[in-house]
Write an enzyme that holds these catalytic residues in place. Structure first.
Site, PDB file in Angstrom:
ATOM      1  N   HIS A  73      11.945   5.455   4.641  1.00  0.00           N
ATOM      2  CA  HIS A  73      12.131   4.662   5.873  1.00  0.00           C
ATOM      3  C   HIS A  73      10.951   3.718   6.127  1.00  0.00           C
ATOM      4  O   HIS A  73      11.051   2.797   6.915  1.00  0.00           O
ATOM      5  CB  HIS A  73      12.452   5.560   7.091  1.00  0.00           C
ATOM      6  CG  HIS A  73      11.278   6.189   7.756  1.00  0.00           C
ATOM      7  ND1 HIS A  73      10.936   7.517   7.603  1.00  0.00           N
ATOM      8  CD2 HIS A  73      10.364   5.679   8.611  1.00  0.00           C
ATOM      9  CE1 HIS A  73       9.878   7.788   8.338  1.00  0.00           C
ATOM     10  NE2 HIS A  73       9.511   6.686   8.962  1.00  0.00           N
TER      11      HIS A  73
ATOM     12  N   ASP B 192      14.591  11.002   2.405  1.00  0.00           N
ATOM     13  CA  ASP B 192      13.627  10.011   2.904  1.00  0.00           C
ATOM     14  C   ASP B 192      12.367  10.027   2.021  1.00  0.00           C
ATOM     15  O   ASP B 192      11.322  10.564   2.404  1.00  0.00           O
ATOM     16  CB  ASP B 192      13.289  10.364   4.373  1.00  0.00           C
ATOM     17  CG  ASP B 192      12.475   9.275   5.047  1.00  0.00           C
ATOM     18  OD1 ASP B 192      12.342   8.180   4.463  1.00  0.00           O
ATOM     19  OD2 ASP B 192      11.966   9.541   6.163  1.00  0.00           O
TER      20      ASP B 192
ATOM     21  N   GLN C 195       4.315   8.763  15.228  1.00  0.00           N
ATOM     22  CA  GLN C 195       4.544   7.438  14.679  1.00  0.00           C
ATOM     23  C   GLN C 195       3.298   6.919  13.946  1.00  0.00           C
ATOM     24  O   GLN C 195       2.206   6.948  14.495  1.00  0.00           O
ATOM     25  CB  GLN C 195       4.897   6.478  15.802  1.00  0.00           C
ATOM     26  CG  GLN C 195       5.504   5.225  15.263  1.00  0.00           C
ATOM     27  CD  GLN C 195       5.997   4.303  16.361  1.00  0.00           C
ATOM     28  OE1 GLN C 195       5.530   4.385  17.494  1.00  0.00           O
ATOM     29  NE2 GLN C 195       6.927   3.448  16.018  1.00  0.00           N
ATOM     30  N   GLY C 196       3.500   6.486  12.720  1.00  0.00           N
ATOM     31  CA  GLY C 196       2.365   6.015  11.911  1.00  0.00           C
ATOM     32  C   GLY C 196       1.938   7.041  10.879  1.00  0.00           C
ATOM     33  O   GLY C 196       1.212   6.736   9.936  1.00  0.00           O
ATOM     34  N   ASP C 197       2.384   8.286  11.073  1.00  0.00           N
ATOM     35  CA  ASP C 197       2.064   9.336  10.072  1.00  0.00           C
ATOM     36  C   ASP C 197       3.124   9.351   8.974  1.00  0.00           C
ATOM     37  O   ASP C 197       2.911   9.940   7.907  1.00  0.00           O
ATOM     38  CB  ASP C 197       2.019  10.721  10.729  1.00  0.00           C
ATOM     39  CG  ASP C 197       0.822  10.877  11.639  1.00  0.00           C
ATOM     40  OD1 ASP C 197      -0.260  10.379  11.274  1.00  0.00           O
ATOM     41  OD2 ASP C 197       0.961  11.485  12.719  1.00  0.00           O
ATOM     42  N   SER C 198       4.258   8.735   9.242  1.00  0.00           N
ATOM     43  CA  SER C 198       5.377   8.743   8.289  1.00  0.00           C
ATOM     44  C   SER C 198       4.933   8.354   6.897  1.00  0.00           C
ATOM     45  O   SER C 198       4.072   7.482   6.726  1.00  0.00           O
ATOM     46  CB  SER C 198       6.430   7.730   8.738  1.00  0.00           C
ATOM     47  OG  SER C 198       7.166   8.307   9.761  1.00  0.00           O
TER      48      SER C 198
HETATM   49  C1  4AZ Z   1       7.429   8.247  13.129  1.00  0.00           C
HETATM   50  O1  4AZ Z   1       7.973   7.524  13.956  1.00  0.00           O
HETATM   51  C2  4AZ Z   1       7.453   9.721  13.381  1.00  0.00           C
HETATM   52  N1  4AZ Z   1       7.129  14.284  15.300  1.00  0.00           N
HETATM   53  C3  4AZ Z   1       6.938  10.585  12.418  1.00  0.00           C
HETATM   54  C4  4AZ Z   1       6.956  11.932  12.640  1.00  0.00           C
HETATM   55  C5  4AZ Z   1       7.467  12.435  13.795  1.00  0.00           C
HETATM   56  C6  4AZ Z   1       7.960  11.607  14.767  1.00  0.00           C
HETATM   57  C7  4AZ Z   1       7.944  10.232  14.546  1.00  0.00           C
HETATM   58  C8  4AZ Z   1       7.457  13.922  14.001  1.00  0.00           C
HETATM   59  O2  4AZ Z   1       6.867   7.807  12.160  1.00  0.00           O
END
Ligand code: 4AZ
Length: 850
Positions: free
Chosen positions: A652, A705, A796-799
């Site tokens: 993603h 993913d 968000q941003g850790d993805s």
């Molecule tokens: C993101 O938006 C996201 N709580 C990544 C991990 C989590 C939520 C959002 C897990 O990248």
């Protein structure tokens, strides 16, 4: 047959007599007299001979003992310091080549000879003393004394030297009286005598180097191991740095790189609060690896410090670099104690979070409005030293409410039922630690926790957290005497835990109530993990497939060759072994050794040390962590290094949207070895050659993913850039296992990203439980991890970043998951969802050959 050996008794035959029985002896004339006279004479002669023999033997022995016997003598070195109270320090005493130094050194040396000569246990074995240095206050002399002690007599010398202060005192008294009566002036007057045996490692190394440095204000000196940074430090080396500061200043030694062998018995750095290596003045002994963010910084109590570095025969570690500076002794970070009169506030030990100096003494007087009581919370508390147990606290300690505290803990609360309280912090001469941070607040005696629940340890927590199944107080007091709701399990021990933890394989109650009577197999039976079939415990790991799917033969302690199933590890030669997670565990489990191939991965190049403050990762702690930036812009996603040219991230992250073509390699800048987003100078930047998104990625369900990125040129591995291990398809990350999430993602839902890489420890959560919590949105290619109480999660941003899991034998990290999605961030009962890497191991291999 030889009769002796035939087992028959031996009977001599008549012919074997040595005389002829027919022979007759003649009778002697007056036989009795003749025998007596002859006997007397012979006796005297024999007596004389024996006498002379004994005498000559004794003489020989004595001659051998005193002249020829080699007495084994042991070289013993002692170091010490003493204050010369009737001398004034002059600058030239700093220079061992100056006349002033030499004159005073000769005088001290003579005095030492004189002192030792009056102690019989020492005078016999004393060889010489060397005056190493002088420092201020009045004048402190530092010396080493050498003794050659016959083997077996070492203890008597040790005993005598341990009372050196008394010996010096007595000797001075004697001489003072003699001088007074003779009218001559008294020579040197000694005080504060400290002596200890010198660590043999410091004088047995063949190569020794000595350096001297005097720091000045606004100047930072450098101290580094030989060869640093270009070469590993040499073997069998002893290096010593004598450091001085101006009067009224103390020395700060701040390591920015520290990478030595792990075992302090081999290579080590020792820091002394002295100019010579006196045991009782050791501030710390360090070895292994420390990250620059570990705050490895020390301050001396006075204006001198000694750093010693000793290496053994093994080589190949990079070494260290430290900055040396001087800071005023009584101001800035060194200031401590005072009156605290606000109704709340904070205080900390000097130099926190760096190490406090020896000989510290601070007193804080806390005064809150009358009628109120005081609560002090030690948020971080690191006051420990070797040889000190947490009960006596006889060395370094904090004293509060008449109670001494020492050791290591966090969030400990002390209350005073008064409006006045003193807190004392004291450190002794040796071994220092990081100290503490504390906050204090006034409270109403009748209401210590306004609108909150008061824990047994006086902590105040939100009312909502009582009986929620989590130990929020720290002492479990919020989880006892609970009336469980219908959505909770009533544990036998009085605790309540969420119902969805029932029978999840984790003992959540603490007394196993939640894991009993789970409706599967009896105690003596093994439950097949994938079909709940019950088999006898004995059938587990017996080499036969009793569960029907091979799962009873997949997670064994020993590796037997078994039939291949999806749960067994398959070697390169296609044979399968029964051991749980056999790859890269240091044992050859496959007959072709393939389970131990390609194992240069997952190593954290540092020694775990206490991290003070927050959840900042240490520099280089997760060297596979990558930051993906939109070219020329800021951080967007994380990724993990799996080889010198391939990264794994989330699909993603590389999905185009209306504005940005994320799927194009040219869109991205990749930062490897990055720690702080605001300081990219030490990171390695790369572009991308190729992005491969998983063909089955579903942008609606987030199934599959996962994506691969190929760097435009390979990267060289360093301490800060290394690959993580990829788990085989059969690798098991069990429920409840602790794993690590890392990234520069938002620190709270809807919040901003941090500058420093963050880390957090979460646990793998049972898939069925998680699917229930997430409204049935999980696929078999997703795994859940988190802390169900909330507060810890990816965001968000850790993805795209790693979910790193330490291997069973604890030596390397495996990539358990890729950060994928979640219901918000860190919400209660909403764990983070990760792409299960084991499910894509074959695809990764096919695409990258890794
Ligand atoms: C993101 O938006 C996201 N709580 C990544 C991990 C989590 C939520 C959002 C897990 O990248």
């Amino acid at each position: 047959m030889d009769p002796m050996h035939s087992g028959m008794r031996y009977t001599p035959k008549a012919t074997e007599h040595e005389w002829d029985p027919s022979l007759q002896f003649l009778p002697a004339s007056d036989s009795k007299k003749l025998e007596k006279k002859k006997g007397l004479k012979a006796g005297a002669v024999i007596g004389l001979i024996v006498f002379f023999l004994v005498i000559s033997l004794m003489t020989g022995l004595l001659v051998w003992h005193f002249h020829f016997r080699k007495v084994v003598k042991i070289k013993k070195m002692y170091t010490g310091s003493m204050r010369i109270t009737n001398q004034v320090f002059v600058d030239s005493y700093e220079n061992p080549n100056s006349t002033e130094f030499k004159t005073l050194a000769k005088q001290v040396s003579l005095e030492l000879r004189e002192i030792y000569s009056k102690t019989p246990q020492l005078s016999k074995y004393y060889i010489d003393s060397t005056i190493q240095a002088f420092s201020e206050g009045s004048v402190i002399a530092y010396y080493t004394s050498e003794f050659h002690v016959p083997s077996g007599h070492e203890d008597s010398v040790d005993r005598a030297m341990s009372s050196m202060d008394q010996i010096v005192h007595k000797s001075q008294e004697r001489r003072r009286t003699a001088k007074l009566t003779s009218g001559k002036p008294v020579d040197l007057v000694f005080d504060d005598v400290v002596t200890a045996e010198l660590d043999t490692r410091l004088f047995q190394t063949p190569k020794a180097l000595r350096f001297y440095q005097h720091t000045r204000s606004n100047h930072i000196g450098i101290l580094e191991s030989p060869g640093f940074p270009n070469y590993p430090y040499p073997p069998n080396q002893m290096v010593q740095w004598q450091l001085r500061a101006d009067r009224g200043y103390v020395i700060k030694l701040d390591f920015d790189t520290f990478n030595l062998e792990e075992n302090c018995k081999n290579d080590f750095v020792r820091i002394y609060d002295s100019l010579v290596a006196i045991e009782s003045r050791v501030m710390d002994e360090i070895c292994g690896y420390y990250s620059p963010s570990d705050h490895l910084a020390y301050v001396s109590s006075g204006n001198v410090m000694l750093v010693t570095f000793v290496t053994n025969e093994a080589r190949d570690y990079p070494g260290f670099r430290a900055h040396v500076s001087q800071i005023p002794a009584t101001t800035g970070v060194m200031k401590c104690g005072g009156t605290l009169s606000a109704s709340s506030g904070t205080f900390k030990s000097p130099n926190y979070p760096d190490y406090y100096p020896p000989f510290t003494s601070c007193v804080w007087s806390i005064q809150v409005p009358s009628g109120k009581y005081i609560k002090v919370t030690f948020e971080k508390f690191l006051v420990s030293e070797p040889g000190q147990d947490g009960t006596s606290c006889s060395k370094d300690y904090v004293k509060i409410n008449g109670k001494k505290l020492c050791g290591e803990f966090s969030n400990v609360v002390e209350t005073a039922e008064e409006s006045y309280l003193t807190v004392v912090f004291s450190s002794d001469a040796s071994y220092v630690d990081r100290g503490f941070t504390a906050k204090y607040e006034a409270f109403e005696p009748k209401d210590p926790c306004p609108k909150k629940f008061m824990c047994g340890n006086s902590n105040c927590i939100d009312q909502k957290l009582k009986c929620d199944g989590w130990n929020d107080c720290g002492d479990n007091s919020d989880e006892s005497d609970c009336k469980c709701s219908s959505s909770q399990i009533s544990c036998r021990n009085g605790m309540c835990k969420p119902k969805f933890w029932l029978c999840d394989g984790v003992n959540d109650c603490g007394d196993n109530t939640d894991e009993q009577n789970c409706g599967f197999c009896s105690k003596e039976q093994f439950t097949c993990p994938h079909n709940n079939k019950c088999i006898s415990e004995k059938q587990k790991c017996d080499g036969r497939d009793d569960c029907g799917d091979g799962s009873d033969e997949a997670e064994c302690a020993r590796s037997n060759e078994v039939k291949c199933t999806q749960y067994t590890y398959q070697c390169k030669n296609k044979k399968c072994v029964s051991k749980l997670n056999p790859e890269c565990d240091g044992t050859n489990d496959c007959t072709d050794g393939s389970d131990e191939e390609n194992c240069d991965c997952g190593k954290q190049p540092y020694k775990t040390s206490r991290i003070v403050g927050g959840q900042d990762a240490s520099q280089g702690e997760f060297p596979w962590q990558v930051s993906l930036h939109i070219r020329g812009s800021s951080h967007v996603c994380g990724a993990s290094i799996i080889s010198d040219r391939w990264l794994v991230t989330a699909a993603h992250c590389v999905q185009d949207d209306a504005k940005t073509r994320y799927s194009q390699p040219g869109t991205w800048d990749v930062y490897l070895g990055l720690h702080e987003q605001r300081d990219k100078s030490k990171a390695v930047k790369r572009g991308l050659k190729r992005i491969i998104s998983h063909p089955s990625y579903n942008a609606y369900t987030f199934d599959c993913d996962i994506a691969l990125m190929e760097l435009d040129s390979p990267v060289t591995f360093t301490d800060a850039i290394r690959p993580i291990c990829l788990p085989s398809p059969s690798y098991v990350f069990p429920v409840a296992k602790s794993v690590w999430i890392t990234g520069w993602g938002a620190t709270r839902e809807g919040g901003y990203g941090p500058n420093v890489l963050q880390k957090a420890e979460v646990r793998i959560i049972n898939g069925t439980v998680c699917n229930d919590l997430m409204g049935g949105q999980l696929t078999s290619r997703m795994l859940c991890a988190g802390v169900l109480a909330g507060g810890v999660d990816a965001c968000q941003g850790d993805s795209g970043g790693p979910l790193s899991s330490l291997s069973t034998e604890g030596r390397r990290m495996f990539l358990a998951g890729v950060v994928s999605w979640g219901d918000g961030c860190a919400r209660r009962n909403k764990p983070g969802i990760y792409t299960t890497v084991t499910k894509f191991r074959g695809w990764i291999k096919e695409m990258t050959q890794v």
